[in-house]
Design a protein around this motif. Structure first.
Motif, PDB file in Angstrom:
ATOM      1  N   LEU A 151      43.674  -3.378  31.858  1.00  0.00           N
ATOM      2  CA  LEU A 151      42.482  -2.565  32.100  1.00  0.00           C
ATOM      3  C   LEU A 151      41.929  -1.893  30.853  1.00  0.00           C
ATOM      4  O   LEU A 151      40.714  -1.770  30.709  1.00  0.00           O
ATOM      5  N   VAL A 152      42.808  -1.423  29.938  1.00  0.00           N
ATOM      6  CA  VAL A 152      42.302  -0.659  28.790  1.00  0.00           C
ATOM      7  C   VAL A 152      42.909  -1.102  27.461  1.00  0.00           C
ATOM      8  O   VAL A 152      42.751  -0.418  26.456  1.00  0.00           O
ATOM      9  N   GLY A 153      43.566  -2.247  27.446  1.00  0.00           N
ATOM     10  CA  GLY A 153      44.168  -2.727  26.207  1.00  0.00           C
ATOM     11  C   GLY A 153      43.238  -3.533  25.328  1.00  0.00           C
ATOM     12  O   GLY A 153      43.634  -4.020  24.269  1.00  0.00           O
ATOM     13  N   ARG A 154      41.992  -3.650  25.731  1.00  0.00           N
ATOM     14  CA  ARG A 154      41.002  -4.421  24.969  1.00  0.00           C
ATOM     15  C   ARG A 154      40.828  -3.852  23.558  1.00  0.00           C
ATOM     16  O   ARG A 154      41.047  -2.672  23.307  1.00  0.00           O
ATOM     17  N   ARG A 155      40.381  -4.701  22.673  1.00  0.00           N
ATOM     18  CA  ARG A 155      40.155  -4.290  21.289  1.00  0.00           C
ATOM     19  C   ARG A 155      38.716  -3.794  21.098  1.00  0.00           C
ATOM     20  O   ARG A 155      37.793  -4.264  21.767  1.00  0.00           O
ATOM     21  N   PRO A 156      38.535  -2.832  20.191  1.00  0.00           N
ATOM     22  CA  PRO A 156      37.174  -2.346  19.917  1.00  0.00           C
ATOM     23  C   PRO A 156      36.315  -3.433  19.297  1.00  0.00           C
ATOM     24  O   PRO A 156      36.821  -4.333  18.624  1.00  0.00           O
ATOM     25  N   GLN A 157      35.017  -3.347  19.555  1.00  0.00           N
ATOM     26  CA  GLN A 157      34.069  -4.324  19.038  1.00  0.00           C
ATOM     27  C   GLN A 157      32.922  -3.604  18.346  1.00  0.00           C
ATOM     28  O   GLN A 157      32.599  -2.457  18.677  1.00  0.00           O
ATOM     29  N   ALA A 158      32.297  -4.291  17.437  1.00  0.00           N
ATOM     30  CA  ALA A 158      31.180  -3.681  16.702  1.00  0.00           C
ATOM     31  C   ALA A 158      29.992  -3.404  17.604  1.00  0.00           C
ATOM     32  O   ALA A 158      29.222  -2.464  17.369  1.00  0.00           O
ATOM     33  N   ASP A 159      29.827  -4.225  18.632  1.00  0.00           N
ATOM     34  CA  ASP A 159      28.663  -4.087  19.514  1.00  0.00           C
ATOM     35  C   ASP A 159      29.084  -3.636  20.910  1.00  0.00           C
ATOM     36  O   ASP A 159      28.538  -4.096  21.914  1.00  0.00           O
ATOM     37  N   MET A 160      30.046  -2.740  20.988  1.00  0.00           N
ATOM     38  CA  MET A 160      30.539  -2.278  22.286  1.00  0.00           C
ATOM     39  C   MET A 160      29.446  -1.634  23.127  1.00  0.00           C
ATOM     40  O   MET A 160      28.611  -0.892  22.621  1.00  0.00           O
ATOM     41  N   ALA A 197      33.513   0.723  26.051  1.00  0.00           N
ATOM     42  CA  ALA A 197      34.217   1.769  25.306  1.00  0.00           C
ATOM     43  C   ALA A 197      35.020   2.676  26.226  1.00  0.00           C
ATOM     44  O   ALA A 197      36.110   3.124  25.865  1.00  0.00           O
ATOM     45  N   ARG A 198      34.500   2.962  27.406  1.00  0.00           N
ATOM     46  CA  ARG A 198      35.230   3.806  28.346  1.00  0.00           C
ATOM     47  C   ARG A 198      36.546   3.171  28.776  1.00  0.00           C
ATOM     48  O   ARG A 198      37.450   3.857  29.255  1.00  0.00           O
ATOM     49  N   LEU A 199      36.648   1.861  28.609  1.00  0.00           N
ATOM     50  CA  LEU A 199      37.831   1.116  29.043  1.00  0.00           C
ATOM     51  C   LEU A 199      38.624   0.566  27.865  1.00  0.00           C
ATOM     52  O   LEU A 199      39.397  -0.370  28.015  1.00  0.00           O
ATOM     53  N   CYS A 200      38.438   1.146  26.689  1.00  0.00           N
ATOM     54  CA  CYS A 200      39.119   0.707  25.467  1.00  0.00           C
ATOM     55  C   CYS A 200      39.924   1.881  24.922  1.00  0.00           C
ATOM     56  O   CYS A 200      39.370   2.775  24.268  1.00  0.00           O
ATOM     57  N   ILE A 202      47.125   0.362  19.520  1.00  0.00           N
ATOM     58  CA  ILE A 202      47.231  -0.795  20.411  1.00  0.00           C
ATOM     59  C   ILE A 202      47.948  -0.394  21.696  1.00  0.00           C
ATOM     60  O   ILE A 202      48.716   0.573  21.729  1.00  0.00           O
ATOM     61  N   VAL A 203      47.694  -1.162  22.754  1.00  0.00           N
ATOM     62  CA  VAL A 203      48.406  -1.046  24.020  1.00  0.00           C
ATOM     63  C   VAL A 203      49.333  -2.247  24.129  1.00  0.00           C
ATOM     64  O   VAL A 203      48.906  -3.389  23.910  1.00  0.00           O
ATOM     65  N   VAL A 204      50.589  -1.990  24.460  1.00  0.00           N
ATOM     66  CA  VAL A 204      51.593  -3.051  24.576  1.00  0.00           C
ATOM     67  C   VAL A 204      52.060  -3.119  26.021  1.00  0.00           C
ATOM     68  O   VAL A 204      52.510  -2.106  26.582  1.00  0.00           O
ATOM     69  N   ALA A 205      51.948  -4.289  26.632  1.00  0.00           N
ATOM     70  CA  ALA A 205      52.402  -4.457  28.016  1.00  0.00           C
ATOM     71  C   ALA A 205      53.914  -4.585  28.059  1.00  0.00           C
ATOM     72  O   ALA A 205      54.509  -5.341  27.284  1.00  0.00           O
ATOM     73  N   ASP A 206      54.544  -3.833  28.968  1.00  0.00           N
ATOM     74  CA  ASP A 206      55.991  -3.961  29.139  1.00  0.00           C
ATOM     75  C   ASP A 206      56.285  -4.972  30.250  1.00  0.00           C
ATOM     76  O   ASP A 206      55.387  -5.683  30.709  1.00  0.00           O
ATOM     77  N   ASP A 207      57.533  -5.019  30.702  1.00  0.00           N
ATOM     78  CA  ASP A 207      57.927  -6.016  31.696  1.00  0.00           C
ATOM     79  C   ASP A 207      58.025  -5.427  33.100  1.00  0.00           C
ATOM     80  O   ASP A 207      58.746  -5.943  33.958  1.00  0.00           O
ATOM     81  N   ASN A 208      57.321  -4.355  33.370  1.00  0.00           N
ATOM     82  CA  ASN A 208      57.316  -3.757  34.703  1.00  0.00           C
ATOM     83  C   ASN A 208      56.819  -4.781  35.725  1.00  0.00           C
ATOM     84  O   ASN A 208      55.718  -5.311  35.587  1.00  0.00           O
ATOM     85  N   PRO A 209      57.595  -5.074  36.771  1.00  0.00           N
ATOM     86  CA  PRO A 209      57.173  -6.086  37.744  1.00  0.00           C
ATOM     87  C   PRO A 209      56.111  -5.597  38.720  1.00  0.00           C
ATOM     88  O   PRO A 209      55.501  -6.404  39.425  1.00  0.00           O
ATOM     89  N   ASP A 210      55.885  -4.276  38.768  1.00  0.00           N
ATOM     90  CA  ASP A 210      54.894  -3.708  39.679  1.00  0.00           C
ATOM     91  C   ASP A 210      53.509  -3.868  39.056  1.00  0.00           C
ATOM     92  O   ASP A 210      53.171  -3.191  38.081  1.00  0.00           O
ATOM     93  N   LEU A 211      52.699  -4.758  39.626  1.00  0.00           N
ATOM     94  CA  LEU A 211      51.404  -5.075  39.027  1.00  0.00           C
ATOM     95  C   LEU A 211      50.343  -4.023  39.312  1.00  0.00           C
ATOM     96  O   LEU A 211      49.202  -4.169  38.866  1.00  0.00           O
ATOM     97  N   ALA A 212      50.704  -2.964  40.055  1.00  0.00           N
ATOM     98  CA  ALA A 212      49.775  -1.859  40.292  1.00  0.00           C
ATOM     99  C   ALA A 212      50.254  -0.566  39.644  1.00  0.00           C
ATOM    100  O   ALA A 212      49.662   0.487  39.850  1.00  0.00           O
ATOM    101  N   ALA A 213      51.316  -0.645  38.829  1.00  0.00           N
ATOM    102  CA  ALA A 213      51.913   0.572  38.262  1.00  0.00           C
ATOM    103  C   ALA A 213      51.117   1.085  37.062  1.00  0.00           C
ATOM    104  O   ALA A 213      50.647   0.316  36.227  1.00  0.00           O
ATOM    105  N   PHE A 214      50.993   2.420  36.968  1.00  0.00           N
ATOM    106  CA  PHE A 214      50.392   3.089  35.829  1.00  0.00           C
ATOM    107  C   PHE A 214      51.464   3.690  34.915  1.00  0.00           C
ATOM    108  O   PHE A 214      51.227   3.923  33.734  1.00  0.00           O
ATOM    109  N   VAL A 215      52.605   3.999  35.468  1.00  0.00           N
ATOM    110  CA  VAL A 215      53.738   4.581  34.744  1.00  0.00           C
ATOM    111  C   VAL A 215      55.016   3.918  35.259  1.00  0.00           C
ATOM    112  O   VAL A 215      54.993   3.278  36.317  1.00  0.00           O
ATOM    113  N   PRO A 216      56.135   4.047  34.523  1.00  0.00           N
ATOM    114  CA  PRO A 216      56.342   4.837  33.304  1.00  0.00           C
ATOM    115  C   PRO A 216      55.771   4.152  32.064  1.00  0.00           C
ATOM    116  O   PRO A 216      55.584   2.935  32.032  1.00  0.00           O
ATOM    117  N   ALA A 217      55.532   4.962  31.058  1.00  0.00           N
ATOM    118  CA  ALA A 217      54.990   4.468  29.794  1.00  0.00           C
ATOM    119  C   ALA A 217      55.455   5.404  28.685  1.00  0.00           C
ATOM    120  O   ALA A 217      56.048   6.454  28.949  1.00  0.00           O
TER     121      ALA A 217
END
Length: 458
Positions: free
Chosen positions: A314-323, A328-331, A368-383
């Protein structure tokens, strides 16, 4: 409930919605309903000044031929639109700045659609405050139930696709229609349901417009049902119903069994920042690092936010010059750069100058945002957030909960402060916020919701 309806998910959801009685609800559910209605109204007022909101209001007036209607538009005291288009505009305004409340386990924003549709319907004929608030709870129950039942990854944009069903459930409860009418409304909602994740990936304003479309279409679906027009019976559980077409790996039955036993409104979270909810744990962690360890834009070498896969998606996207603003709200990388330079992220952060600021972009490249191996595809935490500084030091902050979540709610002072910022940004007098809060706190005693809210919003 008959044996036939017990086996029909749409009928079970509709029957539950029709059964919700305000006086019978626990005080905790009542308090949550009031709190998130207040929050949604304030956020909708801020949305009056959101990007493209003026263009969307003008388009709605074109679609209606300039005809006045009965539906109030938040932040626009002099504007009234026919109900479907009042719902459309208000839903856009509530969701357009990513400041509206969210049900994290369902990965859905229930009040953007439900609140907008109910305001539109309540403008057509008086509705009592008790019925309105009960309808809010019923609508949230339906949106959240559909969302938490899914075990696979997001395929469609759930605030829109599940949102339309929450709306027709809420409208059915508001007007206390016969069960058959509510069932038909679910069928018409299926025919009108839409909303893809493509807008989310690209960061386009059509993301919020999909929420707007769901609210508008829900009013239309409800009207068709009331008119007696037949619709599909298998809206939720049929072979081509909602669950089969829109969701991955749904397991609905256990969640249906919880209806009336738990109240999903109590699981809703506030948003303390006008950003994607998935970035907000990281924002709080970064602010903690800044306050506790002196992290600054100048001494930061790298920041990694390790979090469940949903956060990266959801928010791990990279910034862009023409955002775009929506992108931006999701970066988080860009949002983190704003926090490092400004100390916070506010409604006024998303200006063209800032979006193209090379200084912010350079800082964002360190995050950067790094995805962990949490099997819950709706989880926001832990982080956890981990920073390395240019002098070689490193620090870590664990994130077990998110500010605004039920286990870490906003205080009343924080709620009022947020609402004040929303009013000021939307062009209304922030001094009116306490009055609105008081009105919503006593809304269950009101005979006419719109007349009562108009004391402040008009």
């Amino acid at each position: 409930m008959t044996p036939a309806t017990m086996a029909d998910p749409a009928a079970r959801l509709a029957d539950h919605a029709l059964s919700v009685e305000w006086a019978a609800l626990p005080p905790s559910a009542q308090a949550a309903a009031r709190a998130f209605l207040f929050d949604s109204l304030a956020v909708g007022v801020a949305g009056y000044s959101a990007i493209y909101a003026e263009e969307i209001r003008k388009a709605a007036q074109i679609w209606t031929g300039g005809a006045a209607g009965e539906g109030m538009v938040l932040g626009a005291p002099d504007l009234r639109l026919p109900a479907p288009y009042a719902a459309y505009v208000n839903a856009y305004q509530i969701h357009s700045q990513e400041y509206d409340c969210v049900h994290e386990p369902a990965v859905a924003h229930p009040m953007a659609t439900v609140c907008a549709a109910l305001l539109a319907e309540a403008g057509r004929a008086p509705a009592s405050g008790a019925d309105f608030l009960a309808a809010v709870i019923a609508g949230i129950d339906v949106v959240a139930t559909l969302g938490v039942a899914v075990k696979g990854p997001l395929k469609f944009f759930r605030p829109a696709t599940a949102g339309i069903f929450g709306c027709v459930a809420a409208l059915s409860r508001l007007r206390r229609v016969e069960p058959e009418v509510a069932y038909r409304a679910f069928g018409h909602a299926l025919a009108l349901a839409s909303g893809t994740m493509q807008s989310h990936i690209e960061g386009k304003p059509t993301l919020a417009l999909q929420v707007a479309g769901a609210a508008r279409s829900a009013v239309e679906a409800f009207d068709l049902a009331c008119a007696g027009v037949p619709s599909p019976a298998g809206a939720i559980g049929g072979p081509f119903g909602y669950m089969a077409l829109f969701e991955n790996d749904p397991v609905l039955e256990p969640e249906l069994d919880k209806l009336g036993k738990i109240w999903r409104v109590e699981e809703v979270s506030w948003k303390p920042f006008p950003t994607g909810r998935a970035a907000q744990g990281a924002i709080v962690a970064l602010k903690t690092l800044m306050a506790g360890h002196g992290v600054t834009a100048d001494n930061l070498e790298a920041l990694e936010y390790h979090a469940p896969p949903l956060i990266h998606r959801l928010v791990g996207r990279r910034p862009q010059a023409d955002m775009t603003v929506a992108y931006a709200r999701l970066c988080f990388a860009w949002l983190g750069a704003v926090v490092l330079t400004e100390g916070d992220v506010g409604l006024d952060a998303f200006t063209p100058a800032r979006l193209g600021d090379p200084v912010l972009t350079a800082i964002a490249e360190k995050i950067i945002v790094v995805a962990d191996d949490n099997p819950d595809l709706a989880a926001f935490v832990p982080a956890f957030a981990h920073v390395r500084l240019v002098d070689g030091r490193s620090f870590r902050v664990d994130v077990a909960r998110q500010l605004g979540a039920p286990e870490w709610p906003l205080t009343l002072e924080q709620q009022l402060e947020k609402a004040g910022k929303c009013f000021a940004f939307g062009g209304l007098d922030a001094a009116l916020v306490p009055q609105l809060h008081a009105l919503v706190g006593q809304l269950d005693a009101a005979e006419d919701v719109i007349a009562t809210l108009s004391e402040v919003l008009d």
